[in-house]
Design an enzyme around this catalytic site. Structure first.
Site, PDB file in Angstrom:
ATOM      1  N   HIS A 127     -31.741  26.933 -12.692  1.00  0.00           N
ATOM      2  CA  HIS A 127     -30.656  27.425 -11.839  1.00  0.00           C
ATOM      3  C   HIS A 127     -29.867  26.227 -11.295  1.00  0.00           C
ATOM      4  O   HIS A 127     -30.463  25.232 -10.863  1.00  0.00           O
ATOM      5  CB  HIS A 127     -31.230  28.247 -10.672  1.00  0.00           C
ATOM      6  N   SER A 137     -27.281  18.566  -0.934  1.00  0.00           N
ATOM      7  CA  SER A 137     -26.062  19.247  -0.496  1.00  0.00           C
ATOM      8  C   SER A 137     -24.889  18.470  -1.084  1.00  0.00           C
ATOM      9  O   SER A 137     -25.011  17.276  -1.370  1.00  0.00           O
ATOM     10  CB  SER A 137     -25.977  19.247   1.041  1.00  0.00           C
ATOM     11  N   SER A 138     -23.766  19.137  -1.247  1.00  0.00           N
ATOM     12  CA  SER A 138     -22.568  18.396  -1.667  1.00  0.00           C
ATOM     13  C   SER A 138     -22.245  17.294  -0.671  1.00  0.00           C
ATOM     14  O   SER A 138     -21.688  16.250  -1.034  1.00  0.00           O
ATOM     15  CB  SER A 138     -21.365  19.339  -1.775  1.00  0.00           C
ATOM     16  N   ASN A 139     -22.636  17.519   0.594  1.00  0.00           N
ATOM     17  CA  ASN A 139     -22.290  16.568   1.648  1.00  0.00           C
ATOM     18  C   ASN A 139     -23.012  15.235   1.528  1.00  0.00           C
ATOM     19  O   ASN A 139     -22.522  14.222   2.036  1.00  0.00           O
ATOM     20  CB  ASN A 139     -22.575  17.184   3.021  1.00  0.00           C
ATOM     21  N   HIS A 186       8.356 -23.168   1.638  1.00  0.00           N
ATOM     22  CA  HIS A 186       9.553 -22.392   1.998  1.00  0.00           C
ATOM     23  C   HIS A 186      10.531 -22.303   0.825  1.00  0.00           C
ATOM     24  O   HIS A 186      11.741 -22.151   1.024  1.00  0.00           O
ATOM     25  CB  HIS A 186      10.272 -23.009   3.207  1.00  0.00           C
ATOM     26  N   SER A 316      14.415  -9.050 -23.808  1.00  0.00           N
ATOM     27  CA  SER A 316      15.578  -8.245 -23.445  1.00  0.00           C
ATOM     28  C   SER A 316      16.078  -7.472 -24.642  1.00  0.00           C
ATOM     29  O   SER A 316      16.007  -7.941 -25.779  1.00  0.00           O
ATOM     30  CB  SER A 316      16.690  -9.144 -22.902  1.00  0.00           C
ATOM     31  N   VAL A 323      12.616 -14.812 -22.879  1.00  0.00           N
ATOM     32  CA  VAL A 323      11.173 -14.641 -22.707  1.00  0.00           C
ATOM     33  C   VAL A 323      10.911 -14.330 -21.236  1.00  0.00           C
ATOM     34  O   VAL A 323      11.168 -15.159 -20.367  1.00  0.00           O
ATOM     35  CB  VAL A 323      10.391 -15.904 -23.123  1.00  0.00           C
TER      36      VAL A 323
END
EC number: 4.2.1.2
Length: 462
Positions: A127, A137-139, A186, A316, A323
């Protein structure tokens, strides 16, 4: 299509005759026609590992017959091997506890187990709830499967991918350790360093995030199994969680343990947030590396052009000979996806109410997507780009010689303000740094050549 009639507590329902799932899976399939995102097969296989381990544990505890346990194990092994993948049709967008996916696995293993028993001439019946889901449990099963699947994904896919790229970068560090280039902060010229030093920073990023991921992953090895519905362990043997964790460890080769507090294990997913945060840190570093590569490879005549990347495909559809840094672009898109997944996981994990979090499937889906995308993208970037990176020493040398930032070496000798005046004069008048320095009268040609030597500017000195 032919159907058979299956029954559950809500009554009868038609199920495709050739499918191993039963009533609860069919109801979920009909009730949640949402999206195309299927429950990852990694979760299904982790569930099968769990069901196999649970059956063996329940047998040892005297709660499940040997005949049933053997059939469940055999059916689970077939699921793990991928033999019944088409029998797990459910989408991610279902109950937040993952109950339907847990039942999908229970039903497939039960029906396949019954086929196995029938083939052996047995009239014993398995079963899906009473036998395959015994003591569970699914939990507590879904978070267990979630952790198992995520640990395997990280350790078997992400970490090896990082190692592979690290090895390539080590080779590049050695190959380029003699090439002095101009540094940039920067996006502006700065003092020089070697190309090898620059790449060593990339290597260190991967080395560090690799360790962060591995360390965070240890918390994912705590399993919720044994907590059952709300963390109390109702309907499970006191040793069940420990025994199942040991079985899972033996099968996977990963050291899983029973979570010390099952109430936490059912309602919180902070471990997943933590580990995915480490994956996000990796993603952030990969964004930096990919961006550096495409900046350094920009050109070929109007960009930086200090490195050359493999030409894998035409760049392209309209501009011949182009490239593009396509591997960097693919990798940065993966990073964007991982960043989004992290936001989803963080929010979903914050939604535990009382004894249960009901955002488990979306957490699982996003984590596993991040792990696999990162692993695949890193390997692709390594194999199709990083291994083929070459230095354009002519361009690098030209950029070093033209840089005004070499003036920094003069600071200890003539002071910051005088050095700044020389740099500004050179830039304004279109002079070389040396020409401007000599015009200042602050030092001789011999002194300039001795001080402004890029080779002496790439490391600290007393």
């Amino acid at each position: 299509m032919e159907y058979r009639i299956e029954r559950d507590t809500l009554g009868e329902i038609k199920v495709p005759a050739d499918k191993l799932w039963a009533a609860q899976t069919q109801r979920s399939k009909e009730n949640f026609p949402i999206g195309t995102e299927q429950m990852p097969l990694e979760i299904v296989k982790a569930f099968a590992i769990l069901k196999k381990s649970a059956a063996l544990s329940n047998q040892k505890l005297g709660k499940l017959s040997e005949e049933k346990a053997e059939a469940i194990v055999e059916a689970a092994d077939e699921v793990i091997a991928g033999k019944w993948n088409e029998h797990f049709p459910l989408v991610v967008w279902q109950t937040g506890s993952g109950t339907q996916s847990n039942m999908n696995v229970n039903e497939v293993i039960a029906n396949r187990g019954n086929q196995i028993l029938k083939e052996k001439g047995s009239d014993v019946h398995i079963h899906p709830n009473d036998d395959v889901n015994m003591s569970q449990s699914s939990n507590d099963t879904f978070p267990t499967a979630l952790h198992v699947a995520c640990v395997i994904a990280v350790e078997n896919h992400v970490l090896p991918a990082i190692t592979k790229l690290k090895e390539t970068l080590v080779e590049k560090v050695t190959a380029f350790e003699h090439i002095i280039k101009i540094g940039r902060t920067h996006l502006q010229d700065a003092t020089p360093l070697t190309l090898g030093q620059e790449i060593s920073g990339w290597h260190r990023m991967l080395e560090k995030t690799e360790r962060m991921i591995a360390e965070s992953n240890t918390y994912m090895k705590e399993l919720a199994i044994g907590g059952t519905a709300v963390g109390t362990g109702i309907n499970a043997h006191p040793k069940f969680g420990e025994m199942v964790s040991e079985e899972i460890s033996q099968f996977t080769g990963k050291q899983f343990v029973s979570a010390p507090n099952k109430f936490h294990a059912l309602t919180s997913h902070d471990e997943v947030v933590y580990t995915h945060g480490a994956l996000k840190a990796l993603a952030a570093d990969l964004m930096k590396i990919a961006n550096d590569v495409r900046w350094l490879a920009s050109g070929p005549r109007s960009g930086l052009g200090e490195i050359i990347i493999p030409a894998n495909e035409p760049g392209s559809s309209i501009m011949p000979g182009k490239v593009n840094p396509t591997q960097s672009e693919a990798l940065t898109m993966v990073v964007a996806q991982v960043m989004g997944n992290d936001a989803t996981i963080g929010f979903a994990a914050s939604q535990g109410n009382f004894e249960l979090n009901v955002f488990k499937p979306v957490i699982a889906y996003n984590f596993l997507q991040s792990a696999h995308l990162l692993a695949d993208a890193i390997v692709s970037f390594n194999d199709n780009c990083a291994v083929g990176i070459e230095a354009d020493e002519e361009v690098i040398n030209e950029n070093v010689n033209r840089s005004l930032m070499l003036v920094t070496a003069l600071n200890p000798h003539i002071g910051y303000e005088n050095a700044a005046k020389i740099a500004k004069h050179a830039h304004k008048e279109g002079l070389t740094l040396k020409e401007a320095a000599l015009q200042s009268g602050l030092l001789t040609e011999e002194q300039f050549d001795e001080i402004v030597d890029p080779k002496k500017m790439i490391a600290p000195k007393e």
